[in-house]
Design a protein around this motif. Structure first.
Motif, PDB file in Angstrom:
ATOM      1  N   ARG A   1      42.723 -18.782  13.580  1.00  0.00           N
ATOM      2  CA  ARG A   1      43.448 -19.110  12.358  1.00  0.00           C
ATOM      3  C   ARG A   1      44.730 -19.886  12.629  1.00  0.00           C
ATOM      4  O   ARG A   1      45.272 -20.526  11.733  1.00  0.00           O
TER       5      ARG A   1
ATOM      6  N   LEU B   1      38.453 -12.350   7.563  1.00  0.00           N
ATOM      7  CA  LEU B   1      38.549 -12.525   9.007  1.00  0.00           C
ATOM      8  C   LEU B   1      38.491 -11.179   9.723  1.00  0.00           C
ATOM      9  O   LEU B   1      37.824 -11.035  10.754  1.00  0.00           O
TER      10      LEU B   1
ATOM     11  N   ARG C   1      43.748 -15.867  18.502  1.00  0.00           N
ATOM     12  CA  ARG C   1      42.438 -15.617  19.097  1.00  0.00           C
ATOM     13  C   ARG C   1      41.316 -15.752  18.061  1.00  0.00           C
ATOM     14  O   ARG C   1      40.200 -16.163  18.374  1.00  0.00           O
ATOM     15  N   SER C   2      41.615 -15.401  16.815  1.00  0.00           N
ATOM     16  CA  SER C   2      40.599 -15.456  15.765  1.00  0.00           C
ATOM     17  C   SER C   2      40.356 -16.874  15.268  1.00  0.00           C
ATOM     18  O   SER C   2      39.415 -17.106  14.506  1.00  0.00           O
TER      19      SER C   2
ATOM     20  N   PRO D   1      43.124  -4.790  18.193  1.00  0.00           N
ATOM     21  CA  PRO D   1      42.271  -5.986  18.173  1.00  0.00           C
ATOM     22  C   PRO D   1      40.909  -5.809  18.831  1.00  0.00           C
ATOM     23  O   PRO D   1      39.987  -6.558  18.526  1.00  0.00           O
TER      24      PRO D   1
ATOM     25  N   CYS E   1      41.823 -19.733  21.464  1.00  0.00           N
ATOM     26  CA  CYS E   1      40.905 -19.096  20.509  1.00  0.00           C
ATOM     27  C   CYS E   1      39.731 -18.458  21.249  1.00  0.00           C
ATOM     28  O   CYS E   1      39.239 -19.006  22.242  1.00  0.00           O
TER      29      CYS E   1
ATOM     30  N   THR F   1      34.327 -19.953  16.731  1.00  0.00           N
ATOM     31  CA  THR F   1      35.446 -19.043  16.508  1.00  0.00           C
ATOM     32  C   THR F   1      35.143 -18.163  15.306  1.00  0.00           C
ATOM     33  O   THR F   1      34.239 -18.450  14.508  1.00  0.00           O
ATOM     34  N   ALA F   2      35.931 -17.110  15.145  1.00  0.00           N
ATOM     35  CA  ALA F   2      35.735 -16.223  13.997  1.00  0.00           C
ATOM     36  C   ALA F   2      35.945 -16.969  12.685  1.00  0.00           C
ATOM     37  O   ALA F   2      35.193 -16.780  11.723  1.00  0.00           O
TER      38      ALA F   2
ATOM     39  N   HIS G   1      46.436 -12.028  18.084  1.00  0.00           N
ATOM     40  CA  HIS G   1      45.188 -11.716  17.380  1.00  0.00           C
ATOM     41  C   HIS G   1      44.825 -12.825  16.398  1.00  0.00           C
ATOM     42  O   HIS G   1      43.652 -13.224  16.299  1.00  0.00           O
ATOM     43  N   GLN G   2      45.811 -13.327  15.666  1.00  0.00           N
ATOM     44  CA  GLN G   2      45.540 -14.411  14.719  1.00  0.00           C
ATOM     45  C   GLN G   2      45.094 -15.679  15.446  1.00  0.00           C
ATOM     46  O   GLN G   2      44.153 -16.357  15.019  1.00  0.00           O
TER      47      GLN G   2
ATOM     48  N   VAL H   1      35.602 -10.300  12.456  1.00  0.00           N
ATOM     49  CA  VAL H   1      35.909  -9.854  13.817  1.00  0.00           C
ATOM     50  C   VAL H   1      35.326  -8.467  14.073  1.00  0.00           C
ATOM     51  O   VAL H   1      34.876  -8.166  15.185  1.00  0.00           O
TER      52      VAL H   1
END
Length: 363
Positions: free
Chosen positions: A137, A309, A134-135, A223, A334, A287-288, A131-132, A313
């Motif tokens: 970060r 974040l 993909r976001s 997520p 990402c 990206t987020a 999840h991190q 999201v």
């Protein structure tokens, strides 16, 4: 327009009656949002406590001061939690054990609270890590998220081992007044607000706060969640089932009048953020993390980035579920978002979007 019947809060360790039998108190919080409002409802044979404060600092000492000076010889007879967050349930287990009284909560809040307060860093799994990433970060976000796993348990006394379930429409009588549970979602799974028609008072918890917006977040636990949809639907329903002239007793800031004005403002606030994100994704896939400045003006520290974040999201998932943006995975793993709704140019507002000046609060 909002109006405030009180200019200042009660001093810590004291009660202030704000409606017949309804007493307001504050407990300190060790963060930028430095307080929580709690409420005590006086019954014929005892007191009901609504929310309990965080298990840090002088909270226990302040509760003991209240017990010694303000109960008038009556015992505590029940503890109610609006939702599971540590500033609301941090002392609930201690209170219930001290007075041997029942704990009232919705099932969604009780079970979620058990999960989060018993989590530990070793429970940080690959889905949280993904999840991190993909976001957008990266490894820095993974490390920060892993470190924070289990933080709720460090500021919450063990939750009661049993509870009495609250549901939408649950009713109970306190001091001859009938109270009704009105459930909202989005900030937490099954947030219980309490409304008394005869007094026209709403204890709103974090569902409606006058001067700040509650954090609406997606985390690695769910997520693909869509909490913003639940939040907006809850506010639309509150406009229908709750009167505009109710006295609103929130968990933060001051009690106020102007419920419908505030509900509409919160809906518009998020709708504004949604269309701003669509516009930002019109020319390029983002990206987020890259989209955070669209929502927040100020530079964010590590803790604030996590909250921001999650909020970003949540908005992106809402747009994704509505089919207004598309999502792809880039070479670094990402998610990248781009606008795909042909009606966007017609929906863009004439005035410019303004990102939030305030940083996100954990409420």
């Amino acid at each position: 327009m909002l109006t405030y019947p009180h200019d200042t809060p009660p001093e810590h360790g004291t009660l202030r009656e704000v409606a017949p039998g309804i007493h307001w108190l504050q407990m300190p919080l060790p963060m930028a949002l430095d307080h929580i409002n709690l409420y005590m409802l006086e019954d014929d044979d005892g007191w009901w406590i609504v929310d309990s404060g965080m298990a840090l600092g002088p909270t226990e000492e302040l509760w003991e001061k209240i017990f010694a000076q303000h109960l008038g010889g009556k015992p505590i007879k029940a503890v109610i939690a609006t939702h599971w967050h540590p500033d609301h349930t941090g002392m609930a287990g201690w209170l219930c054990d001290r007075w041997r009284v029942p704990f009232y909560a919705t099932q969604g809040e009780y079970l979620t609270g058990l999960v989060y307060t018993r989590a530990a860093p070793e429970h940080f799994g690959w889905t949280n890590e993904q999840h991190q990433i993909r976001s957008g970060r990266g490894e820095e976000g993974v490390a920060a998220s892993r470190k924070s796993m289990g933080g709720a348990g460090r500021i919450t006394r063990p939750l009661p081992t049993s509870y009495q379930r609250l549901e939408e429409g649950s009713r109970f009588t306190i001091n001859g007044q009938r109270w009704r549970v009105v459930v909202g979602s989005g900030h937490s799974p099954e947030h219980a607000c309490l409304y008394c028609e005869s007094l026209n008072v709403l204890i709103s918890g974090d569902q409606v706060i006058p001067r700040i917006t509650s954090n609406i977040s997606v985390s690695g636990i769910e997520p693909e969640g869509n909490p913003l949809r639940e939040w907006l639907q809850s506010h639309e329903r509150f406009l229908e089932v709750l009167p505009d002239d109710a006295l609103v007793l929130p968990a933060h800031n001051l009690p106020f009048y102007g419920l419908h004005h505030r509900l509409r403002h919160l809906i518009e606030h998020h709708e504004d953020h949604l269309i701003a994100l669509e516009e930002a994704c019109l020319q390029a896939s983002c990206t987020a993390v890259e989209l955070l400045p669209v929502l927040f003006k100020r530079e964010l520290d590590d803790n604030q980035i996590g909250l921001a974040l999650g909020e970003c999201v949540a908005h992106l998932n809402y747009l994704l579920h509505r089919g207004q943006i598309a999502r792809t995975v880039d070479s670094e793993g990402c998610y990248r978002y781009r606008s795909v709704d042909d009606t966007l140019p017609m929906r863009l507002r004439k005035r410019n979007h303004e990102a939030d000046v305030e940083v996100p609060f954990q409420v």
